[in-house]
Enzyme design. Structure first.
Site, PDB file in Angstrom:
ATOM      1  CB  CYS B 233      22.271  16.153  49.905  1.00 18.53           C
ATOM      2  SG  CYS B 233      22.801  14.436  49.929  1.00 18.53           S
ATOM      3  NE  ARG B 238      25.267  16.855  52.742  1.00 17.03           N
ATOM      4  CZ  ARG B 238      25.762  17.979  52.229  1.00 17.03           C
ATOM      5  NH1 ARG B 238      25.729  19.099  52.916  1.00 17.03           N
ATOM      6  NH2 ARG B 238      26.295  17.982  51.024  1.00 17.03           N
TER       7      ARG B 238
END
Lengths: 104, 277
Positions: B233, B238
């Site tokens: 990410c 994430r």
């Protein structure tokens, strides 16, 4: 955000825009209320024009939230225990675009 | 592996608040939420100041991890339940990190802090001190972490999954939309990477989607679940969430989290970058 290795988490939503060059940003911001009072702690999500999740923040004690988006139409959706609400906003570049939400 | 080995729901958590073998750990980048209220008895871990090396860009080393867990009062035999805000991003990163250092009993609270709050469950401001422990970490695993050269070599050869939002993937934004956008690195994505935002793996209340939904999500997006996979990410939290979905929930063998992610890749000299979808 001078240090890119610092995190991706959503910062405190009560802060002002000092230090942010608003002319380079497309700010979407506003307040969440429930029964006329600020809904501090509500989860506020930014959804793009296809309804896709883009970001989420926790509203400040005063019910405030802020996103750095891009020009276009967005949906802002808020969740709180037993309540939700949403609103649409058309955001333009180089300014703070205000949108308010009511939970029910 | 089954879901119950890696996830607990809020009901299970509420029933184990007083279980001496269970330690709840709230992990966040901004720990001010913890100060206002947290799951009773939970200890706090600060993603930025405690899980990251203070000087170099890297996670803390083995000795640092041992020191951290010992100070928090977490023993090798404890069942650690991680949770946090931001849909468990930082908690998922911490989970990945506990696995890197070989902690056996670690699980995520499905839905994290959000689900707990949306269910109006008990939160306290009081911080309960835990007696110090003597934690021993294992040598760091290398099979669940990708470094930059491996990512460049994976272009066109392995599954690359970019879990950022479509606008970040396309190069129209450089950071999640709750952060200012001005950044040093170039915008775009690693060529051949598929864009499957982390958020598609989660329901609105922050819980993970079912195995069936997850398998369909990645397969429909063109990911060959039989191949090696690297997820990235912007800074790796994430993508830790997606790593968790693929490696821990779907049980795929070869899935790595590239924690250097876009802030590293987008700053590398000479590597290929694609823009737009």
């Amino acid at each position: 955000m001078s240090n890119p290795a610092s995190g991706c988490g959503a910062p405190d939503q009560g802060r002002d825009l000092d230090g942010v060059d608003v002319s380079r940003e497309t700010v979407v911001q506003g307040t969440v209320t429930a029964a006329g009072k600020p809904a501090g702690g509500a989860y506020v999500r930014l959804l793009d024009s296809s309804g896709e999740f883009t970001a989420e923040v926790v509203a400040s004690q005063e019910g405030r939230f802020r996103f750095f988006a891009r020009p276009g139409t967005w949906t802002v959706r808020a969740l709180a225990p037993g309540a939700s609400g949403e609103a649409q906003v058309t955001a333009a570049a180089g300014k703070a675009n205000d949108v308010s939400l009511t939970l029910s | 592996m089954s879901r119950a080995d890696v996830l607990v729901d809020t009901q299970w958590a509420a029933a184990h608040l007083d279980d001496a073998s269970v330690v709840f750990v709230e992990v966040d980048e901004d720990t001010s939420a913890y100060e206002k209220g947290h799951i009773p008895g939970a200890v706090r871990v600060d993603w930025k100041t405690e899980l990251q090396d203070p000087i170099r860009r890297d996670y803390v080393d083995k000795a640092g991890f041992e020191r951290l867990l010992s100070e928090k009062g977490i023993g090798n035999d404890d069942t650690v339940i991680l949770y946090g805000g931001n849909n468990n991003w930082f908690a998922a990163y911490a989970y990945w990190y506990f696995k890197i250092y070989g902690h056996e009993k670690v699980k995520l609270l499905d839905g994290g802090r959000k689900k707990w709050e949306l269910e109006s469950r008990e939160m306290v401001a009081e911080v309960k001190a835990r007696p110090k422990a003597a934690y021993r970490a294992k040598e760091p695993r290398t099979d669940i972490r990708a470094l930059r050269d491996e990512v460049v070599a994976a272009i066109g050869a392995k599954n690359l999954i970019d879990v950022r939002s479509p606008d970040e993937y396309a190069g129209r934004l450089l950071a999640p939309a709750h952060l200012p956008q001005e950044q040093a690195q170039r915008a775009g994505h690693v060529p051949t990477a598929k864009n499957i935002p982390w958020s598609k793996a989660a329901n609105e209340d922050g819980t993970f989607k079912s195995d069936e939904e997850l398998r369909k999500l990645y397969s429909d997006a063109g990911v060959d679940l039989g191949r090696d996979t690297i997820a990235y990410c912007r800074i790796g939290e994430r993508s830790a969430h997606t790593w968790f979905a693929l490696h821990e929930l779907l049980g795929l063998d070869s899935v790595k989290n590239y924690d250097g992610s876009w802030t590293e890749y987008g700053s590398l000299v000479g590597v290929p970058i694609e823009k737009e979808a």
